[in-house]
Write an enzyme that holds these catalytic residues in place. Structure first.
Site, PDB file in Angstrom:
ATOM      1  N   ASP A 473       0.654  -1.187  -0.064  1.00 47.13           N
ATOM      2  CA  ASP A 473      -0.030  -0.110   0.120  1.00 47.13           C
ATOM      3  C   ASP A 473       0.797   1.185  -0.088  1.00 47.13           C
ATOM      4  O   ASP A 473       2.216   1.520   0.404  1.00 47.13           O
ATOM      5  CB  ASP A 473      -0.841  -0.057   1.203  1.00 47.13           C
ATOM      6  CG  ASP A 473      -2.242   0.760   0.919  1.00 47.13           C
ATOM      7  OD1 ASP A 473      -2.199   1.349  -0.043  1.00 47.13           O
ATOM      8  OD2 ASP A 473      -3.123   0.590   2.117  1.00 47.13           O
ATOM      9  N   ASP A 543     -10.730   1.877  -3.410  1.00 50.76           N
ATOM     10  CA  ASP A 543     -11.026   1.973  -1.873  1.00 50.76           C
ATOM     11  C   ASP A 543     -12.612   1.973  -1.997  1.00 50.76           C
ATOM     12  O   ASP A 543     -13.287   1.632  -0.840  1.00 50.76           O
ATOM     13  CB  ASP A 543     -10.513   2.900  -0.895  1.00 50.76           C
ATOM     14  CG  ASP A 543      -9.170   2.641  -0.231  1.00 50.76           C
ATOM     15  OD1 ASP A 543      -8.953   1.159  -0.493  1.00 50.76           O
ATOM     16  OD2 ASP A 543      -8.581   3.336   0.353  1.00 50.76           O
TER      17      ASP A 543
HETATM   18  C1  DGJ Z   1      -5.850   1.708   1.932  1.00 48.82           C
HETATM   19  C2  DGJ Z   1      -6.289   0.467   1.099  1.00 48.82           C
HETATM   20  O1  DGJ Z   1      -6.736   1.012  -0.056  1.00 48.82           O
HETATM   21  C3  DGJ Z   1      -7.112  -0.180   2.131  1.00 48.82           C
HETATM   22  O2  DGJ Z   1      -7.732  -1.310   1.140  1.00 48.82           O
HETATM   23  C4  DGJ Z   1      -6.578  -0.555   3.242  1.00 48.82           C
HETATM   24  O3  DGJ Z   1      -5.393  -1.514   2.944  1.00 48.82           O
HETATM   25  C5  DGJ Z   1      -5.947   0.287   4.242  1.00 48.82           C
HETATM   26  N1  DGJ Z   1      -5.211   1.587   3.246  1.00 48.82           N
HETATM   27  C6  DGJ Z   1      -5.217   0.057   5.286  1.00 48.82           C
HETATM   28  O4  DGJ Z   1      -4.723   1.218   5.905  1.00 48.82           O
END
Ligand code: DGJ
Length: 725
Positions: A473, A543
């Protein structure tokens, strides 16, 4: 195939030609790119006005101001935006690169610092390397074109070599610059934001300058380097479409500029904003690679080219055509609030619908009970997970489920052991505020010691037995881009050096762990680009897991990126990002249009839904080969109305099997019947819909179509399975 006849250079793929001219033995002109053709005549020019300067005193019939050029330089008479900009130590900015020679060879040039496309299985490619020279300053400029013949794709890059005795400052080196003879085109780009990635926007090229860029230090949610230029009449199914993409994840700039003579210049490369590369004597700088594609079969035609290029020539070869597992991720189920018991319960409950991989998301390391602390401390949090990652992994593996883990290595929380020990490892300027985003700072990956620390920490974690997947991430954009270990005149390269550091780190990790499946993520799709796909064959698309919103996001994303690269999960309702409640079937059908996963608390699902989910997962497994490795075509766009549709056609053993997905958004009272026409089938063949016990001919499906079943309620969807007889 590449050949040079007289002074005309032809780069031919199966269906396209890219043609340049060596003009007067000095300048490189861009004559043509499009459907396959041969050109025997050079550019017809005439120059007419005193405001278009003539570079040659003895021949005032031409001006660089009006010639269609393959590469352009400022201050010598071309007043459009140049593709190469250099400042010399004396402050002058005039360059004059003239054609010198060319070389054709089998294979591809390498770029030691950046990811580039690779040669696919059973494929051979040819490259033409064209050399231009600025003799006053002893500079060489190489233009590279690698022709992927059967892919209708050309990879393009540029390299500056400084053989002079003094350093030079490179302020701009566009990877690609292409002059068109007119500007009567449209362009498509993908603006957006976090949780609204990659909107589809089609614009008319009008007079002036159109810029599509990112200055955020990453390709970003807000734009994408991928871009289309197309004929006004072109649509999904027909017409001439040019596609461009860049193998780079940092700030980029694409620009369309029209000239007073109705020409159009398209350029693509590293964003010159905040960029300046000092190229010392006897060193060089090689630009990222741009990918150039053309289809006369509409946007779907371009997508087919781009999808097969990404699968065969970008993602790591060992994941090419490999089935991707159906995962369950605990993020939306628990956020930071979990312990070992809860994790095991979710994994155990997901066993009922036979998920294949459990992903432990954010919060398992350091002191990380919220997004306020812990990034950088890559050791397990024993309070939450007393028996450690290895034992959780083992217990999950014992359930027959693979195990994967989340990391966000490029960041540091100010509240972390790492930051307390190395406050200088993040981007910052002494004495100034360190701008935080999501309470975190960005590590300076241009420092080798930072990359080494990350490699060592991650190597330890990824070596844990049973880890077969990593979600990588990246949750903020760059600010205070500065590195005090280098002199002032090199600060302009820090953003670029960051990516050199990151790509080097990723290269070491994927080489050390060839069997780990990496999924790239940047708060969803903030780095959905070819640079990241080079190391990580899939990306968490957004997200935003709301199925209705996902129709748009996945539709646009699919224009350049294959659906197997798009993580798409069934999540809970009401949706966490939009508050909308969408029926499970609709959520599943949208998620099954990509790389399927689950993002919910499997311990809280009612019995009926559990049975349903199991059915969806079974269906996906049965059809995974068609969805993940088949041909994908968009039929109806969510941007055009209430109905969205796309289809998959099986290949190889699945040849003749077709899946058509149809989604209807809002129910309207007394709605008329809708029909969907299904293209890309064989007109003469018969196709059986076993569920409806109906046989159709290909031409009937293409011309007359089928009626959409309007059951009541919002958000209805269906999958029609057809089999060629
Ligand atoms: C952003 C990601 O897109 C989410 O899926 C998740 O992993 C969060 N970060 C965790 O902090």
């Amino acid at each position: 195939m590449i050949y040079v006849k007289k002074n005309i250079i032809h780069l031919n793929t199966d269906k396209t030609s890219y043609i340049m001219e060596i003009f007067k033995g000095k300048y490189l002109l861009h004559l043509y790119y499009g459907e396959k053709t041969q050109i025997n005549h050079g550019y017809e020019y005439e120059d007419f006005n005193s405001f278009s300067p003539n570079p040659d005193k003895d021949d005032i019939t031409y001006s660089l101001d009006t010639l269609p050029q393959e590469v352009s330089f400022g201050q010598i008479g071309d007043f459009r935006s140049p593709s190469v900009e250099i400042e010399f130590k004396d402050g002058s900015k005039v360059t004059n690169f003239l054609y010198d020679s060319y070389k054709i060879y089998e294979g591809k040039p390498s770029n030691e610092h950046l990811p580039t496309s690779h040669i696919g299985p059973n494929e051979s490619v040819e490259t033409i390397e064209i050399k231009l020279v600025d003799s006053l300053k002893a500079l060489e400029l190489y233009l590279y074109y690698t022709v992927f013949e059967s892919k209708d794709t050309i990879a393009v890059s540029k390299k500056i070599v400084n053989l002079g005795s003094e350093e030079i400052y490179l302020d701009n080196l566009a990877s690609l610059s292409m002059d068109f003879h007119e500007f009567a085109y449209d362009y498509i780009h993908f603006p957006g934001s976090w949780v609204r990635e990659r909107d589809f926007e089609r614009c008319s090229v009008t007079r002036g300058t159109h810029v599509v860029d990112s200055k955020r230090g990453s390709s970003s949610h807000n734009q994408n380097p991928a871009m289309i230029i197309l004929d006004k009449k072109a649509d999904e199914f027909s017409g001439h479409v040019y596609g461009f993409n860049l193998i780079y994840s940092g700030s980029f700039k694409n620009q369309i500029e029209t000239s007073s003579y109705n020409q159009m210049r398209f350029s693509m490369g590293i964003n010159p904003y905040n960029f300046r590369k000092k190229v010392a004597s006897n060193s060089n700088f090689h630009s990222p690679e741009a990918i150039v594609m053309f289809s006369s079969g509409g946007i779907n035609g371009l997508s087919s080219i781009s999808h097969s290029f990404v699968n065969d020539n970008i993602i790591p070869s060992n994941f090419r055509n490999a089935h991707r597992p159906i995962l369950i991720n605990n993020w939306e189920a628990t956020y930071f609030d979990f312990n070992e018991e809860k994790i095991l319960e979710i994994a155990k409950a997901s066993k009922e619908f036979e998920t294949e991989l459990f992903v432990l998301d954010d919060g398992w390391f350091g002191i990380r009970n919220s997004d306020k602390s812990g990034l950088g401390d890559w050791f397990v949090n024993k309070e939450k997970l007393p028996s450690g990652i290895e034992n959780i992994g083992k217990k999950i593996n014992d359930l027959g489920i693979n195990f994967g883990i989340w990391v966000e290595p490029e960041m540091v929380s100010p509240d972390s052991d790492l930051y307390r020990k190395h406050p200088d490892w993040c981007f910052h300027v002494d004495g100034r505020n360190r701008t935080e985003a999501r309470n975190q700072l960005l590590l300076n990956l241009s420092l080798p010691e930072v990359c080494d620390y990350l490699y060592d920490s991650l190597e330890k974690i990824f070596s844990t037995e049973g880890i077969s997947y990593v979600k990588w991430d990246y949750n903020r954009n760059m600010t205070e881009i500065y590195s005090k270990n280098i002199p002032a005149d090199m600060q302009g390269e820090v953003g670029f050096n960051y990516y050199k550091g990151l790509y080097g780190l990723l290269d070491r990790l994927v080489t050390r762990f060839p069997n780990i499946l990496f999924e790239s993520c940047s708060g969803g799709g903030g780095r959905f680009d070819l640079g990241m796909l080079k190391y990580m064959p899939q990306t968490w698309t957004s997200d935003n897991t709301d199925a209705l919103a996902r129709l748009n996001i996945q539709y646009s994303t699919s224009i350049f990126y294959p659906v197997v690269a798009m993580g798409s999960h069934i999540s809970d309702v009401p949706n966490h990002q939009t508050g909308r409640s969408v029926p499970l079937k609709f959520r599943a059908d949208v998620a099954m249009s990509g790389n399927l996963g689950l993002e919910l608390d499997s311990t809280k699902i009612d019995e009926k839904s559990k049975v349903e989910i199991k059915e969806y997962l079974d269906f996906y497994k049965e059809n995974r080969e068609i969805i993940q490795n088949g041909a994908f075509y968009r039929i109806r766009s969510p941007y055009d109305g209430n109905i969205t549709s796309w289809m998959f056609k099986g290949r190889g053993e699945k040849e003749g099997e077709v899946l058509v997905f149809i989604f209807r958004g809002y129910k309207k009272a007394n709605m008329p019947k809708h029909r969907i026409k299904i293209p890309y089938l064989d007109d003469e063949s018969l196709y059986l819909d076993k569920d409806k016990k109906c046989m159709y001919s290909g031409s009937e499906l293409r011309n007359y179509g089928i009626t959409i079943d309007h059951s009541s309620g919002d958000f209805q969807s269906e999958i029609i399975k057809l089999k060629e007889q």
